[in-house]
Design a protein around this motif. Structure first.
Motif, PDB file in Angstrom:
ATOM      1  N   GLU A   1       0.830  -1.203   0.000  1.00  0.00           N
ATOM      2  CA  GLU A   1       0.000   0.000   0.000  1.00  0.00           C
ATOM      3  C   GLU A   1       0.870   1.261   0.000  1.00  0.00           C
ATOM      4  OE1 GLU A   1      -3.102  -0.039   2.913  1.00  0.00           O
ATOM      5  OE2 GLU A   1      -3.209   2.131   2.975  1.00  0.00           O
ATOM      6  N   GLU A   2       1.993   1.214   0.736  1.00  0.00           N
ATOM      7  CA  GLU A   2       2.882   2.383   0.796  1.00  0.00           C
ATOM      8  C   GLU A   2       3.383   2.749  -0.596  1.00  0.00           C
ATOM      9  OE1 GLU A   2       2.801  -0.031   2.896  1.00  0.00           O
ATOM     10  OE2 GLU A   2       2.591   0.923   4.863  1.00  0.00           O
ATOM     11  N   GLN A   3       3.645   1.714  -1.423  1.00  0.00           N
ATOM     12  CA  GLN A   3       4.113   1.994  -2.785  1.00  0.00           C
ATOM     13  C   GLN A   3       3.001   2.641  -3.602  1.00  0.00           C
ATOM     14  OE1 GLN A   3       5.797  -2.283  -2.555  1.00  0.00           O
ATOM     15  NE2 GLN A   3       6.136  -1.564  -4.606  1.00  0.00           N
ATOM     16  N   VAL A   4       1.783   2.111  -3.401  1.00  0.00           N
ATOM     17  CA  VAL A   4       0.641   2.645  -4.140  1.00  0.00           C
ATOM     18  C   VAL A   4       0.435   4.111  -3.778  1.00  0.00           C
ATOM     19  CG1 VAL A   4      -1.862   2.466  -4.417  1.00  0.00           C
ATOM     20  CG2 VAL A   4      -0.471   0.396  -4.285  1.00  0.00           C
ATOM     21  N   ARG A   5       0.484   4.382  -2.446  1.00  0.00           N
ATOM     22  CA  ARG A   5       0.253   5.760  -1.996  1.00  0.00           C
ATOM     23  C   ARG A   5       1.379   6.670  -2.445  1.00  0.00           C
ATOM     24  NH1 ARG A   5      -0.672   4.400   3.982  1.00  0.00           N
ATOM     25  NH2 ARG A   5      -0.180   6.592   4.334  1.00  0.00           N
ATOM     26  N   ARG A   6       2.583   6.125  -2.421  1.00  0.00           N
ATOM     27  CA  ARG A   6       3.740   6.929  -2.826  1.00  0.00           C
ATOM     28  C   ARG A   6       3.611   7.344  -4.298  1.00  0.00           C
ATOM     29  NH1 ARG A   6       8.801   7.448  -0.450  1.00  0.00           N
ATOM     30  NH2 ARG A   6      10.431   8.078  -1.902  1.00  0.00           N
ATOM     31  N   GLU A   7       3.207   6.369  -5.113  1.00  0.00           N
ATOM     32  CA  GLU A   7       3.067   6.692  -6.531  1.00  0.00           C
ATOM     33  C   GLU A   7       1.948   7.718  -6.735  1.00  0.00           C
ATOM     34  OE1 GLU A   7       4.087   3.988  -9.799  1.00  0.00           O
ATOM     35  OE2 GLU A   7       1.949   3.991 -10.226  1.00  0.00           O
ATOM     36  N   ALA A   8       0.863   7.538  -5.954  1.00  0.00           N
ATOM     37  CA  ALA A   8      -0.250   8.486  -6.065  1.00  0.00           C
ATOM     38  C   ALA A   8       0.213   9.887  -5.662  1.00  0.00           C
ATOM     39  CB  ALA A   8      -1.408   8.027  -5.187  1.00  0.00           C
ATOM     40  N   GLU A   9       1.033   9.939  -4.597  1.00  0.00           N
ATOM     41  CA  GLU A   9       1.530  11.253  -4.149  1.00  0.00           C
ATOM     42  C   GLU A   9       2.453  11.864  -5.184  1.00  0.00           C
ATOM     43  OE1 GLU A   9       2.155  12.579  -0.509  1.00  0.00           O
ATOM     44  OE2 GLU A   9       1.235  10.966   0.649  1.00  0.00           O
ATOM     45  N   LEU A  10       3.273  11.033  -5.781  1.00  0.00           N
ATOM     46  CA  LEU A  10       4.179  11.547  -6.810  1.00  0.00           C
ATOM     47  C   LEU A  10       3.383  12.119  -7.975  1.00  0.00           C
ATOM     48  CD1 LEU A  10       6.927   8.772  -6.766  1.00  0.00           C
ATOM     49  CD2 LEU A  10       7.277  11.197  -6.224  1.00  0.00           C
ATOM     50  N   ASN A  11       2.323  11.386  -8.348  1.00  0.00           N
ATOM     51  CA  ASN A  11       1.476  11.868  -9.440  1.00  0.00           C
ATOM     52  C   ASN A  11       0.816  13.195  -9.064  1.00  0.00           C
ATOM     53  OD1 ASN A  11       2.120   9.723 -11.037  1.00  0.00           O
ATOM     54  ND2 ASN A  11       0.319   8.508 -10.470  1.00  0.00           N
ATOM     55  N   ALA A  12       0.345  13.247  -7.783  1.00  0.00           N
ATOM     56  CA  ALA A  12      -0.315  14.467  -7.323  1.00  0.00           C
ATOM     57  C   ALA A  12       0.673  15.623  -7.325  1.00  0.00           C
ATOM     58  CB  ALA A  12      -0.880  14.250  -5.920  1.00  0.00           C
ATOM     59  N   ARG A  13       1.913  15.304  -6.991  1.00  0.00           N
ATOM     60  CA  ARG A  13       2.933  16.358  -6.935  1.00  0.00           C
ATOM     61  C   ARG A  13       3.198  16.917  -8.336  1.00  0.00           C
ATOM     62  NH1 ARG A  13       9.309  15.904  -5.692  1.00  0.00           N
ATOM     63  NH2 ARG A  13       9.601  17.988  -4.865  1.00  0.00           N
ATOM     64  N   LEU A  14       3.220  15.994  -9.282  1.00  0.00           N
ATOM     65  CA  LEU A  14       3.429  16.439 -10.657  1.00  0.00           C
ATOM     66  C   LEU A  14       2.297  17.356 -11.081  1.00  0.00           C
ATOM     67  CD1 LEU A  14       4.685  13.178 -12.401  1.00  0.00           C
ATOM     68  CD2 LEU A  14       6.000  15.262 -11.927  1.00  0.00           C
TER      69      LEU A  14
END
Ligand SMILES: Cc1cc2nc3c(=O)[nH]c(=O)nc-3n(C[C@H](O)[C@H](O)[C@H](O)COP(=O)(O)O)c2cc1C
Length: 336
Positions: A48-61
């Motif tokens: 889940e941490e990877q999923v959230r991390r990727e989501a956060e990275l996308n949100a950051r972009l």
């Protein structure tokens, strides 16, 4: 010897399943497991941490300059950097499915209901034969109630079941006040299989380095007793299939789980210790044992030594305890 069997509606050539481990981190690894003869492979878990991390990275972009970003990322374990992200996981899954002719089961490891659904769907689209939900949740906050912990398991399952059509297994830990009732609730919520049990990481302490040591230890056969006890108690009492995980080192350990009532028997530590080829040793040993005992197929073995259906289970467990303690008081006890 015919070892063919079924698991959650999937046809398996035998009941030995490679459970989630680093052995399935590459397509070659999955291929090696299949060539060694296992009936199915569960891929290592997408966290889940990877999923959230990727989501956060996308949100950051999408929203550069958000100040809370750096702080929120600091909650993620450092290891998240080493793990492949969800997109690479899905790519591995797709390639693994194409590379082998046995079912490949994807594994999602998380704790909150949010975020599971989209990845479960993506796993199904990538060709997963089934999805294993590895609900790793240790309620470290002592104020969290047992009912809350149980409800998290049910909520995660319900959401994923609503989203996918492939079978869904729930891998859970053993630490519930009433493990049996938890199993019944998951069964009622539509679990296609219960995978018993996950092993919680229990950090050690190095007294010389004055440091906490966090690592995953390989299991020992004695640890199979806890899941085997629950499988023997649940066999015939739930509609969901029962998958055994923990402590399989020899063919005898596979036989014991089947006798207790497991539909499939999973192994990780033994394959890590001896190499994927050890699966063939386990399967040959199973066939020899079945031939020696006169069993024609796996169905003839399964559940032979489960707790009988018409038993008062609580009284049965109490009687086992009293009898074992009496024997111990006479000096009869085992060392595992
Ligand atoms: C090194 C290592 C990595 C593991 N990674 C995962 C994982 O990603 N997901 C998961 O559900 N279980 C994971 N497990 C747990 C195993 O799948 C298995 O349930 C557990 O080790 C007990 O089985 P065993 O005694 O055959 O090892 C891992 C176990 C080991 C030893």
């Amino acid at each position: 010897m015919d070892l063919s069997t079924g698991y959650m509606g999937l046809a398996l050539r035998n009941p030995l399943v490679a459970s989630a481990s680093p052995l399935s981190r590459t397509v070659d690894g999955v291929r090696e497991l299949a060539e060694a003869g296992v009936g199915a492979v569960v891929l290592y878990s997408l966290f889940e941490e990877q999923v959230r991390r990727e989501a956060e990275l996308n949100a950051r972009l999408a929203d550069a300059g958000t100040e809370s970003f750096a702080e929120s990322l600091s909650y993620f374990p450092d290891t998240a950097d080493e793990d492949p992200g969800p997109r690479r996981y899905l790519s591995l899954l797709e390639r693994a499915v194409a590379a082998v002719d046995i079912p490949v089961i994807a594994s999602l490891n998380g704790v909150t209901p949010d975020g599971w659904v989209s990845y479960a769907t993506a796993m199904q689209d990538a060709g997963a034969a089934a999805i294993e939900l590895n609900v790793y949740y240790v309620p470290g906050d002592a104020r969290i109630s047992g009912r809350d912990v149980e409800q998290r398991h049910v909520d995660v399952l319900t959401r994923v079941k609503d989203a996918v059509t492939v079978p869904v297994a729930v891998k859970l830990g053993p630490h519930f006040s009433s493990t049996g009732e938890m199993a019944l609730r998951l069964d009622a919520a539509g679990a296609d299989a219960l995978v018993l049990f996950n092993r919680f990481v229990q950090p050690d302490i190095d007294p010389e380095a004055l440091a906490v040591v966090r690592s995953v230890g390989l299991s020992a056969p004695g640890e199979a007793r806890l899941p085997r006890t629950w499988i023997a108690l649940l066999h015939g009492r739930v509609r969901a299939a029962l998958a055994a995980t923990t402590g399989v080192e020899t063919a005898a350990d596979v036989a014991k789980y089947l006798l207790a009532g497991a539909d499939v028997v999973m192994t990780a530590s033994a394959l890590l210790r001896h190499g994927p080829g050890h699966a063939a040793v386990l399967l040959d040993g199973m066939s020899d044992w079945m031939a020696r005992k006169g069993f024609a197929d796996v169905d003839a073995v399964r559940g032979l030594l489960a707790v009988p259906q018409d038993t008062d289970e609580a009284a049965h467990e109490r009687a086992e305890y009293v009898s074992a303690m009496r024997a111990a008081n006479r000096g009869v006890y085992e060392t595992w």
